[in-house]
Write a protein that holds these residues in place. Structure first.
Motif, mmCIF file in Angstrom:
data_model
loop_
_atom_site.group_PDB
_atom_site.id
_atom_site.type_symbol
_atom_site.label_atom_id
_atom_site.label_comp_id
_atom_site.label_asym_id
_atom_site.label_seq_id
_atom_site.Cartn_x
_atom_site.Cartn_y
_atom_site.Cartn_z
ATOM 1 N N PRO A 216 74.496 -26.859 -52.248
ATOM 2 C CA PRO A 216 75.012 -25.519 -52.539
ATOM 3 C C PRO A 216 74.502 -24.436 -51.582
ATOM 4 N N LEU A 217 73.368 -24.697 -50.910
ATOM 5 C CA LEU A 217 72.804 -23.698 -49.992
ATOM 6 C C LEU A 217 73.536 -23.656 -48.658
ATOM 7 N N LEU A 218 73.976 -24.819 -48.187
ATOM 8 C CA LEU A 218 74.485 -24.920 -46.821
ATOM 9 C C LEU A 218 75.653 -23.973 -46.538
ATOM 10 N N PRO A 219 76.696 -23.888 -47.391
ATOM 11 C CA PRO A 219 77.811 -22.980 -47.073
ATOM 12 C C PRO A 219 77.417 -21.507 -47.108
ATOM 13 N N LEU A 220 76.336 -21.190 -47.806
ATOM 14 C CA LEU A 220 75.933 -19.785 -47.967
ATOM 15 C C LEU A 220 75.073 -19.272 -46.822
ATOM 16 N N HIS A 221 74.555 -20.160 -46.001
ATOM 17 C CA HIS A 221 73.601 -19.752 -44.959
ATOM 18 C C HIS A 221 74.014 -20.306 -43.603
ATOM 19 N N THR A 222 75.254 -20.065 -43.236
ATOM 20 C CA THR A 222 75.756 -20.529 -41.943
ATOM 21 C C THR A 222 75.862 -19.359 -40.979
ATOM 22 N N SER A 223 75.608 -19.618 -39.716
ATOM 23 C CA SER A 223 75.766 -18.606 -38.672
ATOM 24 C C SER A 223 77.142 -18.763 -38.029
ATOM 25 N N GLY A 224 77.426 -17.888 -37.055
ATOM 26 C CA GLY A 224 78.712 -17.960 -36.369
ATOM 27 C C GLY A 224 78.896 -19.232 -35.571
ATOM 28 N N GLU A 225 77.800 -19.922 -35.232
ATOM 29 C CA GLU A 225 77.893 -21.159 -34.457
ATOM 30 C C GLU A 225 77.974 -22.400 -35.334
ATOM 31 N N SER A 226 77.957 -22.227 -36.643
ATOM 32 C CA SER A 226 77.977 -23.376 -37.557
ATOM 33 C C SER A 226 79.332 -24.079 -37.526
ATOM 34 N N VAL A 227 79.303 -25.398 -37.324
ATOM 35 C CA VAL A 227 80.561 -26.146 -37.354
ATOM 36 C C VAL A 227 81.134 -26.185 -38.769
ATOM 37 N N LEU A 228 80.268 -26.177 -39.783
ATOM 38 C CA LEU A 228 80.767 -26.155 -41.155
ATOM 39 C C LEU A 228 81.530 -24.877 -41.428
ATOM 40 N N ARG A 229 80.976 -23.731 -40.987
ATOM 41 C CA ARG A 229 81.687 -22.469 -41.203
ATOM 42 C C ARG A 229 83.043 -22.493 -40.499
ATOM 43 N N LYS A 230 83.085 -23.010 -39.290
ATOM 44 C CA LYS A 230 84.337 -23.028 -38.529
ATOM 45 C C LYS A 230 85.391 -23.892 -39.212
ATOM 46 N N VAL A 231 84.988 -25.057 -39.690
ATOM 47 C CA VAL A 231 85.963 -25.945 -40.338
ATOM 48 C C VAL A 231 86.400 -25.374 -41.678
ATOM 49 N N LEU A 248 70.224 -26.852 -34.619
ATOM 50 C CA LEU A 248 70.136 -26.621 -36.058
ATOM 51 C C LEU A 248 69.735 -25.191 -36.361
ATOM 52 N N HIS A 249 68.745 -24.664 -35.636
ATOM 53 C CA HIS A 249 68.315 -23.279 -35.876
ATOM 54 C C HIS A 249 69.426 -22.280 -35.543
ATOM 55 N N ARG A 250 70.272 -22.601 -34.572
ATOM 56 C CA ARG A 250 71.365 -21.681 -34.222
ATOM 57 C C ARG A 250 72.490 -21.689 -35.252
ATOM 58 N N MET A 251 72.616 -22.785 -35.999
ATOM 59 C CA MET A 251 73.754 -22.917 -36.918
ATOM 60 C C MET A 251 73.462 -22.434 -38.336
ATOM 61 N N THR A 252 72.224 -22.091 -38.673
ATOM 62 C CA THR A 252 71.911 -21.636 -40.026
ATOM 63 C C THR A 252 71.017 -20.412 -39.987
ATOM 64 N N THR A 253 71.085 -19.631 -41.029
ATOM 65 C CA THR A 253 70.260 -18.423 -41.140
ATOM 66 C C THR A 253 69.108 -18.616 -42.126
ATOM 67 N N SER A 254 68.902 -19.824 -42.607
ATOM 68 C CA SER A 254 67.910 -20.073 -43.658
ATOM 69 C C SER A 254 66.860 -21.076 -43.198
ATOM 70 N N ALA A 255 65.602 -20.681 -43.316
ATOM 71 C CA ALA A 255 64.506 -21.601 -43.004
ATOM 72 C C ALA A 255 64.476 -22.758 -43.996
ATOM 73 N N ASP A 256 64.854 -22.499 -45.248
ATOM 74 C CA ASP A 256 64.883 -23.571 -46.250
ATOM 75 C C ASP A 256 65.900 -24.643 -45.870
ATOM 76 N N VAL A 257 67.070 -24.216 -45.368
ATOM 77 C CA VAL A 257 68.085 -25.176 -44.942
ATOM 78 C C VAL A 257 67.568 -26.017 -43.785
ATOM 79 N N VAL A 258 66.907 -25.370 -42.813
ATOM 80 C CA VAL A 258 66.353 -26.105 -41.674
ATOM 81 C C VAL A 258 65.368 -27.163 -42.151
ATOM 82 N N GLU A 259 64.473 -26.787 -43.070
ATOM 83 C CA GLU A 259 63.463 -27.721 -43.568
ATOM 84 C C GLU A 259 64.112 -28.898 -44.310
ATOM 85 N N LEU A 260 65.089 -28.594 -45.163
ATOM 86 C CA LEU A 260 65.739 -29.661 -45.927
ATOM 87 C C LEU A 260 66.498 -30.625 -45.011
ATOM 88 N N VAL A 261 67.262 -30.074 -44.068
ATOM 89 C CA VAL A 261 68.035 -30.923 -43.168
ATOM 90 C C VAL A 261 67.111 -31.789 -42.318
#
Length: 568
Positions: A216-231, A248-261
């Motif tokens: 549930p976190l991933l769609p909420l914390h995407t940056s402009g370079e995120s492939v998920l956001r684009k799709v 990975l750091h460029r595609m998300t705005t959340s440190a928690d997402v980076v750690e989990l991934v």
């Protein structure tokens, strides 16, 4: 001479022929055997839409029928039909529409219905046949695996009408051969800003909890370079053969997402959209970690093909879930808040059927008449579909209006409502109980009630004794509108509780209704010491597990304080 059995009769799936008025004009033996309908049912003019659930009917009217009119055919759409006795049968529908003489009057639709078990058996047989044929040629191994993957994905989506459960099974199929972990997001094109339905699966069950946190976190914390956001925004499928920590750091705005991934494992990623009816239905995210080969263009092609072939099934699940939610919200919206009274406590409950896609016909109501009498009503319209809910709304309004404007007794209210419904062409058959509580003095009320084919009220005395007010029921509403109705009366004092309910609370298939009522009375014995809310919860414990009937419950207690407190 015995009738000749044709290929139509011996077909391995159910076959129907439907005319322009949606009447079933022909059905094969397979259909009759699997559903329980008879030749007499077909000859009586059984309609195609009467076989469908409320959700199925909405889907047919808004999606399937227009598709047939435009394309003249549809293939393998998941829908539910209702068999005699209320049994539900999920089926895959393939239909073809023709016009024999080029006019609407000559319209005919042929429908093939393959039940999910039939489909699963067919797919198993198909996989086995392919396996035997391809053993002689190792070059076809990849093709066979691809077909098996598609068959497994379709079976997963057909295995449940619950969105989360079906998507979870699909995710498990995808990680079996393709990925280390997988996320599936079912998109609602009508509400693109809402968090999609999601499911997640990891090959390592010890990491499943972290993946469930990430989903549930991933769609909420995407940056402009995120492939998920684009799709998710409509881009085509994307392949990232090698993903670095910097990526990975460029595609998300959340440190928690980076750690989990990072903990879950990340090397290579596929993000693939699945479309249906020219709209996005889902997005599949497949990930491989270190130690696994990178995804290739061939992998992307394979997953994109699978996503395209499963889009309709995913979208049907989403529509079913939305109908479920809408059905329950509609039903509850028709139930107004209970009024307050200086000398009475009121509590109510409405519990939808376990088959949540159905809109029930059960309701409760409470209001004051102009002379101060508190009127309480519980009713149950025959049927469990959208028509029943609409009829319930009409009948509830008729009873409420007549009781409030005429200040009649419960028997008069039911008789007048029955005649008014018939005169206004509110075609409804329903049971109902109406009770009026008139204050005689401090914490003393005269109670009058009248029943129209409804389970008898229960009276929980302050002493703890429970009386079943049986032998008091007249005909259902909508049967003989001119029939006068009987009325009964008793006196309630401080701490006494009147309980009205619908049959979904007490009815079980394996016993008489009277046994269920007796069981409820026994369980409520001594409950006068409970608060009114606690009493309602105890009553609901009698509801059979997995019940396909909804429940309306209304309890009225004399006195504003609990009897146990007053006694102290």
């Amino acid at each position: 001479m015995a009738a000749t059995r044709t290929d139509w009769d011996l077909a391995p799936c159910g076959l129907l022929e439907i005319d322009g008025d949606r009447r079933i004009t022909r059905a094969n033996e397979r259909f009759l055997a699997r559903t329980g309908y008879t030749r007499a049912d077909i000859q009586s003019g059984l309609s195609w839409t009467s076989l469908l659930t409320p959700a199925g009917r909405i889907f047919y009217e808004t999606q399937l029928a227009p598709m047939l009119a435009l394309n003249r055919s549809v293939e393998e759409l998941l829908i539910e039909i209702v068999c005699p006795g209320g049994r539900r049968l999920p089926v895959l529908v393939t239909a073809e529409q023709t016009r024999e003489d080029g006019t609407p009057e000559g319209e005919r639709t042929r429908v093939a219905l393959m039940s999910v078990p039939d489909r699963q058996q067919y797919e198993r047989q198909l996989r086995e046949a392919r396996r035997q044929a391809e053993l002689a040629n190792d070059a076809n191994l990849h093709v066979r695996k691809r077909l098996e993957l598609l068959a497994g994905a379709n079976s997963a989506l057909a295995s449940s009408l619950d969105v989360r459960a079906a998507l979870g099974r699909l995710a498990r199929v995808l990680i079996a051969d393709l990925a280390e972990w997988c996320l599936v997001y079912a998109v609602d094109p009508d509400h693109p800003t809402e968090l999609p339905h999601w499911a997640a699966a990891h090959v390592d069950l010890d990491r499943q909890a972290d993946l469930d946190r990430l989903a549930p976190l991933l769609p909420l914390h995407t940056s402009g370079e995120s492939v998920l956001r684009k799709v998710l925004a409509g881009a085509d499928a994307m392949l990232l053969p090698e993903v670095t920590a910097d990526d990975l750091h460029r595609m998300t705005t959340s440190a928690d997402v980076v750690e989990l991934v990072t903990n879950l494992g990340l090397r290579s990623v596929l993000v693939v959209p699945s479309t249906a009816r020219a709209q996005q239905a889902a997005v599949l995210v497949l990930v491989r970690g270190e130690g696994r080969p990178r995804f290739t263009v061939d992998d992307l092609t394979e997953v994109a093909d699978l996503a395209e072939r499963t889009g309709i099934a995913i979208d049907n699940l989403r529509l079913y879930a939305r109908e479920h939610s809408t059905s329950v919200a509609l039903q509850k919206a028709l139930l107004t808040p209970l009024p307050s009274h200086q000398s009475l406590q009121l509590a109510s409950r409405y519990v939808p059927s376990a088959n949540g896609s159905e809109v029930g016909g059960d309701w409760y109501d409470a209001f004051r008449q102009s002379d101060g009498t508190m009127v309480v009503v519980v009713g149950d319209v025959v049927g469990h579909d959208i028509e029943a809910a609409a009829a319930m709304g009409h009948l509830r309004g008729v009873i409420r209006t007549i009781a409030h404007t005429t200040s009649g007794t419960p028997a008069q209210t039911l008789a007048r409502a029955d005649r008014a419904a018939a005169g206004l062409q509110v075609r409804v058959v329903a049971s109902a109980v109406v009770a009026g509580l008139r204050e005689l003095g401090p914490d003393v009320f005269a109670v009058q009630w009248s029943c129209a084919g409804h389970p008898p009220p229960l009276l929980v005395r302050r002493s703890g004794e429970v009386q079943v007010l049986s032998g008091t029921s007249d005909l259902l509403l909508g049967v003989l509108p001119d029939r006068e109705r009987r009325q009964f009366e008793l006196e309630m004092q401080h701490g006494d509780t009147l309980v009205l309910y619908t049959d979904g609370l007490v009815e079980r298939r394996d016993e008489d209704l009277d046994d269920g009522i007796a069981r409820l009375a026994a369980d409520l014995t001594g409950s006068a010491e409970l608060s009114l809310d606690q009493l309602c919860e105890r009553a609901l414990e009698q509801r059979p597990a997995g019940s396909n009937d909804d429940v309306a419950l209304l309890a009225v207690r004399v006195g504003r304080d609990d009897p146990a407190d007053a006694a102290g």
